[in-house]
Design an enzyme around this catalytic site. Structure first.
Site, PDB file in Angstrom:
ATOM      1  N   ASP A  83       1.066  -1.143  -0.127  1.00  0.00           N
ATOM      2  CA  ASP A  83       0.471  -0.069   0.001  1.00  0.00           C
ATOM      3  C   ASP A  83       0.654   1.385  -0.147  1.00  0.00           C
ATOM      4  O   ASP A  83       1.797   1.409   0.537  1.00  0.00           O
ATOM      5  CB  ASP A  83      -0.674  -0.065   1.018  1.00  0.00           C
ATOM      6  CG  ASP A  83      -2.305   0.734   1.368  1.00  0.00           C
ATOM      7  OD1 ASP A  83      -2.789   1.195   0.584  1.00  0.00           O
ATOM      8  OD2 ASP A  83      -1.932   2.158   1.673  1.00  0.00           O
TER       9      ASP A  83
HETATM   10  C1  LIG Z   1       2.724   8.950  -4.992  1.00  0.00           C
HETATM   11  C2  LIG Z   1       2.468   7.394  -6.362  1.00  0.00           C
HETATM   12  C3  LIG Z   1       1.617   7.265  -6.214  1.00  0.00           C
HETATM   13  N1  LIG Z   1       1.304   6.260  -7.159  1.00  0.00           N
HETATM   14  C4  LIG Z   1       0.491   5.133  -7.395  1.00  0.00           C
HETATM   15  C5  LIG Z   1       0.845   3.808  -7.129  1.00  0.00           C
HETATM   16  C6  LIG Z   1      -0.489   3.044  -5.824  1.00  0.00           C
HETATM   17  O1  LIG Z   1      -1.165   2.167  -7.367  1.00  0.00           O
HETATM   18  C7  LIG Z   1      -1.301   4.098  -6.074  1.00  0.00           C
HETATM   19  C8  LIG Z   1      -1.701   3.851  -4.860  1.00  0.00           C
HETATM   20  O2  LIG Z   1      -2.668   3.434  -4.662  1.00  0.00           O
HETATM   21  P1  LIG Z   1      -2.692   2.170  -3.341  1.00  0.00           P
HETATM   22  O3  LIG Z   1      -4.229   2.047  -2.976  1.00  0.00           O
HETATM   23  O4  LIG Z   1      -1.590   1.774  -2.655  1.00  0.00           O
HETATM   24  O5  LIG Z   1      -2.766   1.152  -4.408  1.00  0.00           O
HETATM   25  P2  LIG Z   1      -3.443  -0.070  -5.895  1.00  0.00           P
HETATM   26  O6  LIG Z   1      -5.106   0.728  -5.359  1.00  0.00           O
HETATM   27  O7  LIG Z   1      -3.238   1.492  -7.052  1.00  0.00           O
HETATM   28  O8  LIG Z   1      -3.994  -1.331  -5.784  1.00  0.00           O
HETATM   29  P3  LIG Z   1      -3.791  -2.108  -5.264  1.00  0.00           P
HETATM   30  O9  LIG Z   1      -4.288  -1.352  -3.886  1.00  0.00           O
HETATM   31  O10 LIG Z   1      -4.243  -3.042  -5.972  1.00  0.00           O
HETATM   32  O11 LIG Z   1      -2.575  -2.858  -5.064  1.00  0.00           O
HETATM   33  O12 LIG Z   1      -0.448   4.940  -6.350  1.00  0.00           O
HETATM   34  C9  LIG Z   1       2.639   6.222  -8.506  1.00  0.00           C
HETATM   35  O13 LIG Z   1       2.318   5.671  -9.122  1.00  0.00           O
HETATM   36  N2  LIG Z   1       3.110   6.821  -8.880  1.00  0.00           N
HETATM   37  C10 LIG Z   1       3.156   7.479  -7.357  1.00  0.00           C
HETATM   38  O14 LIG Z   1       4.851   8.785  -8.009  1.00  0.00           O
END
Ligand SMILES: Cc1cn([C@H]2C[C@H](O)[C@@H](COP(=O)(O)OP(=O)(O)OP(=O)(O)O)O2)c(=O)[nH]c1=O
Length: 211
Positions: A83
């Site tokens: 997460d």
């Molecule tokens: C800060 C930041 C976040 N993110 C993304 C990563 C995560 O995919 C998302 C944060 O949400 P999460 O809830 O961590 O993940 P998700 O819902 O995308 O996937 P899952 O729970 O099914 O594993 O933001 C980036 O891609 N780049 C960035 O610079």
């Protein structure tokens, strides 16, 4: 078998650099923070709940303990969940639900530093042998104008990203400094993931270098 408990294409791509074969199974959990829950506790709980939800799905698929073959399969099944949250002044920023939400987040992040907290959870299919770790990365942003926020929103990039930006994309134009793990900000800390996978007998260099 390794199962990535995630719907994130970034996590899938990142894990693919460490492991050749794995299954992907998104976890459907309630991601609402508890009242007064500290950011560190929140990201840890999220990774744990994602892993446990997918472990439960696989338990149902692989059946009862009593069957010897199935028991073998269950033992070989490792679940990996993660997460990522952006934290500023103790406030946890998840994914923006609207332009106004993204604007509020990017204004909060503008011209200062914040933390990106990424938690990692590995467990077996019985939800046991749980390994948890947290990676904290400090990220500094230059000042961002409201015009830039509107332009950035129109690219579609902030929509599904914690804190309404993607460091691996155009969001990089805001990032003046980073201290910590770049891959953790994108969604999966590769160093820590490889360390935890090794505890389950999955060695990335062996995995990727063999035919
Ligand atoms: C800060 C930041 C976040 N993110 C993304 C990563 C995560 O995919 C998302 C944060 O949400 P999460 O809830 O961590 O993940 P998700 O819902 O995308 O996937 P899952 O729970 O099914 O594993 O933001 C980036 O891609 N780049 C960035 O610079």
């Amino acid at each position: 078998m390794l199962v990535l408990a995630s719907a994130s294409p970034r996590r899938k791509e990142l894990l693919g650099t460490l492991v050749k074969e794995f299954a992907v199974c998104p976890a459907d959990i309630d991601e609402t923070p508890h009242e007064a829950e500290a950011a560190h506790d929140y990201v840890t709980r999220m990774a744990l709940e994602k892993a446990q939800a997918v472990a439960e799905q696989y338990r149902q698929k692989t059946g009862a303990h009593s069957d010897q073959n199935l028991t073998f399969k269950r033992e070989r099944c490792v679940i990996l969940a993660s997460d990522t949250s952006v934290v500023v002044d103790e406030e946890v920023l998840g994914k923006p639900v609207s332009f106004d939400d993204a604007k509020r987040m990017l204004r909060l992040l503008s011209g200062r530093s914040h933390q990106v907290m990424t938690s990692l959870c590995l467990c077996d299919v019985d939800g046991e042998h749980v390994q948890l770790t947290n990676v904290v990365t400090d990220v500094s942003f230059r000042s961002i104008s409201d015009v830039e926020i509107a332009q950035y929103w129109r690219t579609g990039e902030p929509q599904d990203k914690a804190g309404a930006y993607a460091i691996q994309g155009l969001g990089a134009v805001f990032v003046s400094h980073l201290s910590g793990s770049y891959s953790a900000v994108v969604g999966l800390p590769l160093y820590e993931t490889s360390q935890l996978l090794a505890l389950y007998g999955i060695h990335s260099l062996e995995e990727i270098s063999h035919e």
